[in-house]
Design a protein around this motif. Sequence first.
Motif, short mmCIF file in Angstrom:
data_model
loop_
_atom_site.label_atom_id
_atom_site.label_comp_id
_atom_site.label_asym_id
_atom_site.label_seq_id
_atom_site.Cartn_x
_atom_site.Cartn_y
_atom_site.Cartn_z
N ILE A 377 -43.69 -51.84 60.84
CA ILE A 377 -43.28 -51.58 59.45
C ILE A 377 -42.89 -50.11 59.36
CG2 ILE A 377 -43.91 -51.80 57.02
CD1 ILE A 377 -46.22 -53.64 57.99
N VAL A 378 -41.62 -49.83 59.58
CA VAL A 378 -41.12 -48.46 59.71
C VAL A 378 -40.29 -48.11 58.47
CG1 VAL A 378 -39.76 -46.85 61.09
CG2 VAL A 378 -41.07 -48.69 62.21
N ILE A 379 -40.65 -46.99 57.84
CA ILE A 379 -39.86 -46.45 56.72
C ILE A 379 -39.28 -45.13 57.21
CG2 ILE A 379 -39.85 -45.70 54.33
CD1 ILE A 379 -42.30 -47.38 53.85
N GLU A 380 -37.97 -45.08 57.33
CA GLU A 380 -37.29 -43.92 57.90
C GLU A 380 -36.48 -43.20 56.83
OE1 GLU A 380 -34.16 -42.84 61.54
OE2 GLU A 380 -34.95 -44.87 61.29
N ASN A 381 -36.63 -41.90 56.80
CA ASN A 381 -35.90 -41.08 55.84
C ASN A 381 -34.52 -40.75 56.40
OD1 ASN A 381 -35.09 -39.39 53.83
ND2 ASN A 381 -36.61 -37.81 54.19
N GLN A 382 -33.48 -41.05 55.64
CA GLN A 382 -32.11 -40.80 56.07
C GLN A 382 -31.49 -39.72 55.19
OE1 GLN A 382 -28.97 -43.70 55.15
NE2 GLN A 382 -28.41 -43.67 57.31
N GLY A 383 -30.76 -38.78 55.79
CA GLY A 383 -30.11 -37.73 55.02
C GLY A 383 -31.03 -36.56 54.77
N LYS A 384 -30.41 -35.41 54.51
CA LYS A 384 -31.17 -34.19 54.27
C LYS A 384 -31.88 -34.27 52.92
CE LYS A 384 -28.46 -30.96 57.04
NZ LYS A 384 -29.57 -30.57 57.92
N GLY A 385 -33.07 -33.75 52.88
CA GLY A 385 -33.84 -33.74 51.64
C GLY A 385 -35.00 -32.78 51.74
N LEU A 401 -48.54 -48.26 57.64
CA LEU A 401 -47.11 -47.95 57.68
C LEU A 401 -46.81 -46.90 58.75
CD1 LEU A 401 -46.37 -47.57 53.85
CD2 LEU A 401 -46.05 -49.62 55.25
N LYS A 402 -45.58 -46.93 59.23
CA LYS A 402 -45.08 -45.85 60.08
C LYS A 402 -43.99 -45.13 59.31
CE LYS A 402 -43.05 -44.65 64.54
NZ LYS A 402 -42.62 -45.12 65.89
N LEU A 403 -44.16 -43.82 59.11
CA LEU A 403 -43.21 -43.00 58.37
C LEU A 403 -42.47 -42.10 59.35
CD1 LEU A 403 -45.51 -41.95 55.37
CD2 LEU A 403 -44.13 -44.03 55.65
N VAL A 404 -41.14 -42.12 59.28
CA VAL A 404 -40.30 -41.33 60.19
C VAL A 404 -39.43 -40.42 59.34
CG1 VAL A 404 -38.56 -41.38 62.00
CG2 VAL A 404 -40.29 -43.20 61.88
N GLN A 428 -44.35 -39.75 62.04
CA GLN A 428 -43.46 -39.03 62.94
C GLN A 428 -42.76 -37.95 62.11
OE1 GLN A 428 -40.86 -41.41 65.49
NE2 GLN A 428 -39.23 -39.88 65.24
N CYS A 429 -43.17 -36.71 62.30
CA CYS A 429 -42.78 -35.63 61.39
C CYS A 429 -41.54 -34.90 61.88
CB CYS A 429 -43.92 -34.64 61.24
SG CYS A 429 -45.48 -35.41 60.73
N GLU A 430 -41.00 -34.07 60.98
CA GLU A 430 -39.83 -33.25 61.30
C GLU A 430 -40.16 -31.77 61.11
OE1 GLU A 430 -35.83 -32.16 62.22
OE2 GLU A 430 -36.96 -34.01 62.52
N THR A 431 -40.64 -31.39 59.95
CA THR A 431 -41.00 -29.98 59.71
C THR A 431 -42.53 -29.88 59.71
OG1 THR A 431 -40.78 -30.43 57.34
CG2 THR A 431 -38.92 -29.41 58.44
N THR A 432 -43.12 -29.61 58.56
CA THR A 432 -44.58 -29.68 58.45
C THR A 432 -44.99 -31.14 58.33
OG1 THR A 432 -44.55 -27.56 57.31
CG2 THR A 432 -46.55 -28.84 57.11
N LEU A 449 -50.54 -38.62 63.91
CA LEU A 449 -49.53 -37.72 63.38
C LEU A 449 -49.01 -36.86 64.53
CD1 LEU A 449 -49.77 -35.65 60.11
CD2 LEU A 449 -48.98 -34.57 62.21
N TYR A 450 -47.67 -36.74 64.61
CA TYR A 450 -47.10 -35.96 65.72
C TYR A 450 -45.69 -35.48 65.36
CZ TYR A 450 -44.64 -40.36 66.74
OH TYR A 450 -43.87 -41.51 66.65
N GLY A 451 -45.22 -34.49 66.13
CA GLY A 451 -43.83 -34.05 66.05
C GLY A 451 -43.53 -32.96 65.05
N ALA A 452 -44.52 -32.41 64.34
CA ALA A 452 -44.23 -31.41 63.31
C ALA A 452 -43.84 -30.08 63.96
CB ALA A 452 -45.44 -31.21 62.40
#
Length: 671
Positions: A377-385, A401-404, A428-432, A449-452
Amino acid sequence: SDSSADSWSDYGSRGNVGTALGRAVPDGNVLLPDIFHTDHLFFYERFSTYQDYILADCKASEVKQFIAEYLEKVLEPSGWQAIWRTDVFQVVVGVVDVDYSALKAIVQLSDPFLCESRDSSFTLECMQELLELKQYQILLQELWVVYDESGEFDQTALAVEHVRFFYRWIWRTWDEEEEDEFDYFVRCVEPRLRLHYDILEHRVPSGLVADYQNLLTQCEELYEKFLNVRNSISTSDSDSEVENVSMVEGLKLYEEVEHLKQKLKLIENPQLRYVFGYRKYGSLQAKGLRTTGAKVIHVVPLTIAAHQLRLLMRDKLTPESYGEDVQVQFHNDPLTAVSACYEGDTVIIFPGHYVVDGVFCIADSVELEGFGLPDDIVIENQGKGDNFFDCTGANVRISGLKLVQHDAVEGILNIHHGKTTLENCVLQCETTGITVRMSAELVMKNSDLYGAKGAGVEVYPGSTCTLLHNGIHHCKEGILIKSFLDEHYDVPKITMVNNVIHNNEGYGVVLVRPGPSEVKDASAQTTKGEDVKTEENELHELLMMGLFCTTVVTFLLFPALGNTQPSQSGDETQPTQCVEEVRQEQQPECVTDELERYERAGTSGQTEGNCEIANELGATAAKKSKMPKKRLSELGITEADENFMSQDMFVSVEGNQFKWNGKGSFGTFVF
């Protein structure tokens, strides 16, 4: 640009053959000539030009003089064309001379006459009259140099661009009244330039950008009113009632302007902008209960298979769980479902990969639950925000849930208010990663939690953070704990039990706090002949002038005091050598109480980080006792129990494993 950006700041290319700059086509009328493309210079190019060639170490009152001297060296005095741009017209002019001290060019209309305007009223005769009124003098920042392939006017185009950029984005109308004992470049130019490029590169939340622009506009309007009032006051010694009223009004405007200026400086300072200048969550309003009092279960997606519906009815939609009158709504995506929620609603998400473009703003007590395994169950953020999840609800729960996250400015989950529980999730993080703001609470269980690129979990003063059985790895820092002005803010309350914090670039846990010695240094700088300042102004000056500035940056790694070998039988281990050695020092009673938890904990495996945290508790308490209490009292800061750090911050730290972190398990960032 047609060439490399490195050549844009080459100030020795006056004799080169051919231009090193690109060309740009003006918007609108195709009859207007092309211009030099200079408005997309990199940060380091503008930084080095202002620092090395234009401003150097000038004071605020010397800025115009330094710019004029720079222009005399690089700007061609005549022989070049430019487009004079205003809000209502564009017209081609030829430059016949330059008034360097006034930063103006003396121009004449081109032949043939080329003009573009919103209406047909700007004829040749009209423009000629306008130039006569201006005595044919135009501000350099209103001119865009016409493209020339020879390369003769490259430096002219760059010089005009630097002047234009400076007066549009850097200079403030009140800067000339700044105190001249400070380096203008360091104090004003550099932070404003960095903020400008942080905004361009989407490193600043849009809400904070809007706040900054609004503050800047308000400050400019109030400052203009202040100048009008000040100029209206007579310089004579008359004591008329009108002038007394004007003086009171002027003083009030001055105080308002100073207050806004300090807010602007806080946002311009990258260390302080998020702590003092940003309250985005204020716009999130809870809906509350429905007028009917009904609660709704929102199911995602809109269409599900028959066997999935049977499982849902069997496992979730039972009368015992939600009652007989529960309503069910189906939605295409999770974002739509969350947006439709009211207080007490539940969102059940079936397996699938959901790509959303937007922010989950959760202001009510809502539960988001995955119906299956998190990886399915993956919810992925698309586009800059700015961020992904914003939570202000009193009791928010997210599970399964898995948040990307991609291309974000803020973290994957921001908790501004209330309590948010995160259980059995993958982030799965991008910034903080997760940010726990002041007065907020996070409970994170059995999650990964990983990838920040920043900290995996960022904890602010006054918050509560409970971490149980989690993995935090492959981030820049594992957990970042902020403690600003120890006595001024409540310390965060942190519980860490059985977490595995590993493979982070920096430390497993980092404590950020101000160095007590800086308060002493600030006190020592006060001479006997100075007037006594009010407590509020003294504190404010320290905030602005260096107490929070990163003047001392020290990373302290507290090495383990001993090693513990795990019990092969799996029985409860005895107190470790590191605990015994810490106990031998004269530690406050609260630290002893904290260490007793280690004796009761079953700490098989690696316990190095737990020992280091215990050691730091004692070290922090010892350092705090040396802070001059008289100075803190003068600043209006309430004296705190010297042991509060060890008593209150770490409620429980036991059973955690710290492995393969680049700089060690625990560190302190002193500023």
